[in-house]
Design a protein around this motif. Sequence first.
Motif, short mmCIF file in Angstrom:
data_model
loop_
_atom_site.label_atom_id
_atom_site.label_comp_id
_atom_site.label_asym_id
_atom_site.label_seq_id
_atom_site.Cartn_x
_atom_site.Cartn_y
_atom_site.Cartn_z
N SER A 129 0.82 -1.20 0.00
CA SER A 129 0.00 0.00 0.00
C SER A 129 0.86 1.26 0.00
N SER A 130 1.95 1.25 0.75
CA SER A 130 2.80 2.44 0.80
C SER A 130 3.44 2.71 -0.55
N ILE A 131 3.82 1.67 -1.28
CA ILE A 131 4.38 1.87 -2.62
C ILE A 131 3.30 2.41 -3.56
N GLY A 132 2.10 1.84 -3.49
CA GLY A 132 0.99 2.34 -4.29
C GLY A 132 0.67 3.78 -3.97
N MET A 133 0.70 4.13 -2.68
CA MET A 133 0.43 5.50 -2.26
C MET A 133 1.49 6.45 -2.81
N MET A 134 2.74 6.04 -2.76
CA MET A 134 3.81 6.89 -3.30
C MET A 134 3.67 7.02 -4.82
N ASN A 135 3.25 5.95 -5.50
CA ASN A 135 3.02 6.01 -6.95
C ASN A 135 1.92 7.02 -7.28
N GLU A 136 0.91 7.12 -6.41
CA GLU A 136 -0.20 8.05 -6.64
C GLU A 136 0.27 9.50 -6.57
N GLY A 137 1.25 9.78 -5.70
CA GLY A 137 1.83 11.12 -5.61
C GLY A 137 0.99 12.19 -4.95
N HIS A 138 -0.03 11.79 -4.19
CA HIS A 138 -0.92 12.78 -3.57
C HIS A 138 -0.52 13.13 -2.14
N ALA A 139 0.15 12.22 -1.44
CA ALA A 139 0.48 12.44 -0.04
C ALA A 139 1.87 13.06 0.08
N HIS A 140 1.95 14.17 0.81
CA HIS A 140 3.23 14.85 0.97
C HIS A 140 3.54 15.16 2.44
N THR A 141 2.53 15.20 3.28
CA THR A 141 2.74 15.50 4.70
C THR A 141 2.40 14.26 5.52
N ARG A 142 2.79 14.27 6.81
CA ARG A 142 2.47 13.14 7.70
C ARG A 142 0.97 12.89 7.74
N ASP A 143 0.19 13.97 7.83
CA ASP A 143 -1.26 13.81 7.88
C ASP A 143 -1.80 13.21 6.59
N GLU A 144 -1.27 13.64 5.46
CA GLU A 144 -1.71 13.09 4.17
C GLU A 144 -1.30 11.63 4.04
N ILE A 145 -0.11 11.28 4.53
CA ILE A 145 0.32 9.87 4.52
C ILE A 145 -0.62 9.04 5.38
N ARG A 146 -0.90 9.53 6.59
CA ARG A 146 -1.82 8.80 7.49
C ARG A 146 -3.18 8.58 6.83
N GLU A 147 -3.70 9.63 6.20
CA GLU A 147 -5.00 9.52 5.53
C GLU A 147 -4.94 8.53 4.38
N ALA A 148 -3.90 8.62 3.56
CA ALA A 148 -3.77 7.75 2.40
C ALA A 148 -3.55 6.29 2.78
N MET A 149 -3.02 6.06 3.97
CA MET A 149 -2.77 4.69 4.45
C MET A 149 -3.86 4.19 5.39
N SER A 150 -4.94 4.97 5.54
CA SER A 150 -5.97 4.62 6.52
C SER A 150 -6.72 3.34 6.19
N GLY A 151 -6.63 2.85 4.98
CA GLY A 151 -7.27 1.59 4.62
C GLY A 151 -6.49 0.36 5.04
N ASN A 152 -5.34 0.57 5.67
CA ASN A 152 -4.50 -0.53 6.15
C ASN A 152 -4.43 -0.47 7.66
N ILE A 153 -5.03 -1.46 8.29
CA ILE A 153 -5.12 -1.49 9.75
C ILE A 153 -3.95 -2.25 10.34
N CYS A 154 -3.37 -1.69 11.40
CA CYS A 154 -2.32 -2.36 12.18
C CYS A 154 -2.87 -2.54 13.59
N ARG A 155 -3.14 -3.75 13.96
CA ARG A 155 -3.70 -4.01 15.28
C ARG A 155 -2.70 -3.74 16.40
N CYS A 156 -1.40 -3.76 16.08
CA CYS A 156 -0.37 -3.52 17.09
C CYS A 156 -0.13 -2.05 17.35
#
Length: 176
Positions: A129-156
């Motif tokens: 997902s992180s590679i796909g997100m970087m390919n999209e080129g929309h996320a540039h800030t920590r908040d944008e990264i968090r939002e763009a990665m929000s579909g991936n849950i980490c239970r830990c």
Amino acid sequence: MLIESGSPVAADTRIGISLTINGEARQLQVAPWTTLLDLLREELDLTGSKKGCDHGQCGACTVLVDGVRINSCLALAVMKDGAAITTVEGLAGLANRGAGSDGLHPIQEAFIEHDAFQCGYCTPGQLCSSIGMMNEGHAHTRDEIREAMSGNICRCGAYTNIVDAIEDVMQGEAAR
């Protein structure tokens, strides 16, 4: 083999598809209802992508299809005929054919460096997902990264470290 809409499908019906999986061209015969995730895990023994929720809500099954991240549990394999699929097992091949210090993709190295995983269950989906997100080129800030990665849950709860790892890779790419 084309199946007419509305026609009953025999339980043993198989459809021929062509996929390039982690750089290898494959000719496959699949049942029309086989998900991409089940094809990868059960028929091709590529078990890195995980079956978490089976509803597209957790992201553990994320793979790249032609460089775009998708939830493989929601995609029928026959719908991806002709596509290039990259699973976690093939990520090193995306990075200049093993340019990393251990033959890993830079995002894999960054996850290790930042301890961006704990139990590891979500890690393959997070990496793809992180590679796909970087390919999209929309996320540039920590908040944008968090939002763009929000579909991936980490239970830990390794989210901070995951964002740190992604930021490091993004900064390294921007420096090139």
